[in-house]
Design a protein around this motif. Sequence first.
Motif, mmCIF file in Angstrom:
data_model
loop_
_atom_site.group_PDB
_atom_site.id
_atom_site.type_symbol
_atom_site.label_atom_id
_atom_site.label_comp_id
_atom_site.label_asym_id
_atom_site.label_seq_id
_atom_site.Cartn_x
_atom_site.Cartn_y
_atom_site.Cartn_z
ATOM 1 N N GLY A 22 0.825 -1.035 0.077
ATOM 2 C CA GLY A 22 -0.037 0.041 -0.096
ATOM 3 C C GLY A 22 0.831 1.364 0.022
ATOM 4 N N LYS A 23 1.988 1.358 0.683
ATOM 5 C CA LYS A 23 2.864 2.541 0.960
ATOM 6 C C LYS A 23 3.305 2.977 -0.569
ATOM 7 N N ILE A 24 3.555 1.737 -1.434
ATOM 8 C CA ILE A 24 4.282 2.066 -2.618
ATOM 9 C C ILE A 24 3.166 2.552 -3.559
ATOM 10 N N ALA A 25 1.932 2.062 -3.392
ATOM 11 C CA ALA A 25 0.888 2.605 -4.433
ATOM 12 C C ALA A 25 0.480 3.824 -4.146
ATOM 13 N N ASP A 26 0.547 4.237 -2.576
ATOM 14 C CA ASP A 26 0.221 5.477 -2.155
ATOM 15 C C ASP A 26 1.201 6.518 -2.916
ATOM 16 N N ALA A 27 2.391 6.162 -2.543
ATOM 17 C CA ALA A 27 3.391 6.877 -3.197
ATOM 18 C C ALA A 27 3.366 7.393 -4.586
ATOM 19 N N TRP A 28 2.901 6.247 -5.375
ATOM 20 C CA TRP A 28 2.690 6.652 -6.959
ATOM 21 C C TRP A 28 1.578 7.326 -7.073
ATOM 22 N N HIS A 29 0.525 7.232 -6.357
ATOM 23 C CA HIS A 29 -0.692 8.046 -6.516
ATOM 24 C C HIS A 29 -0.332 9.513 -6.255
ATOM 25 N N VAL A 30 0.612 9.905 -5.553
ATOM 26 C CA VAL A 30 1.024 11.540 -5.392
ATOM 27 C C VAL A 30 2.305 11.725 -6.259
ATOM 28 N N GLY A 31 2.802 10.844 -7.094
ATOM 29 C CA GLY A 31 3.839 11.211 -7.972
ATOM 30 C C GLY A 31 5.215 11.053 -7.051
ATOM 31 N N THR A 32 5.148 10.149 -6.143
ATOM 32 C CA THR A 32 6.392 9.923 -5.191
ATOM 33 C C THR A 32 7.224 8.850 -5.830
ATOM 34 N N PRO A 33 8.526 9.098 -6.527
ATOM 35 C CA PRO A 33 9.166 7.514 -6.824
ATOM 36 C C PRO A 33 9.544 6.892 -5.573
ATOM 37 N N VAL A 34 9.799 5.716 -5.762
ATOM 38 C CA VAL A 34 9.967 4.523 -4.757
ATOM 39 C C VAL A 34 11.587 3.934 -5.103
ATOM 40 N N VAL A 35 12.164 3.754 -3.837
ATOM 41 C CA VAL A 35 13.269 2.930 -4.164
ATOM 42 C C VAL A 35 13.201 1.645 -2.980
ATOM 43 N N THR A 36 13.094 0.473 -3.586
ATOM 44 C CA THR A 36 12.894 -0.888 -2.680
ATOM 45 C C THR A 36 13.373 -1.903 -3.234
ATOM 46 N N THR A 37 13.029 -3.025 -2.672
ATOM 47 C CA THR A 37 13.781 -4.483 -2.955
ATOM 48 C C THR A 37 13.004 -5.010 -3.714
ATOM 49 N N PRO A 38 13.468 -6.516 -4.228
ATOM 50 C CA PRO A 38 12.836 -7.404 -4.991
ATOM 51 C C PRO A 38 11.356 -7.634 -4.085
#
Length: 283
Positions: free
Chosen positions: A150-166
Amino acid sequence: FGVPPRKLALLSLLYSDVAGHNRIAQFNSRSGFVSIGNFMHSPNRDAVHFLVQHLWPSLRAATMQHLLERRGLARQMHATSDVAETEAPRSIQKSVRLHIYGAYASAKDYALHDPQNGVLVHGHAKDQFETLSSHRVLLAPLRFGAGVKGKIADAWHVGTPVVTTPFGSESMIGPRASFGGVVAESLECFAAKAAKLYSDPIRWSSCAAAGRRLAADHYNGERNVRDALQTIENALAQMEEQRQCDWYGAVLRNGQHRYTEMFSRYLAAKKLAANAHKAEKSG
């Protein structure tokens, strides 16, 4: 599990339309890295502690180095937070901070708060979208866990790029090439990729746009609800026809087994016993 495809339907996350381009905070309007997630969820707590204790010192130093280079002030800085703190201008030190948000933070979680080294533990976020849209990059170094994040989808929703792992990218829609940010294949390269994304406005804008496209394409609430309701209507219209070829469903619906009735009787008896015990204690 052998469930026929005709019995399955996907109801994904439900967001209102992604804000227009002019309403989303752009690169220069944002500052700081952000981590968000309920601390009662063990993958979140593990990721935050690992981030602060093992990734943040080198990540912060590398980010300051990149920002110095972009400003024409580059000097070789060693990858330690102490050297970064003394060599980087105060404006850069102030901008390169890690903002941690999450409900149910314990005393151990709040102990990560270390303003001198750029770590700020805020606790519960009143509005996750407003919080995410004020920071430049979401960090999610998840080391285990599964399912849609959910945190990644929420970030995308407001145009915030994400750095994550597999682990973080698992179950998120879209191939790696169009992921709204960066998937670090190893924790060793996590800091380097995050630092580059944070300091490169062109790369940042590209990743932000990719995330917004994913949110609009796959998490549109109006469309997803409409599709789900249509699926239910189709199932109801074909119910008798579907039941004729549904052997397992017929077994479960068979009245002689009386599953539903017996379970209902159990719940009623349980409630009566609980009420009697309560009355006995109060009397």
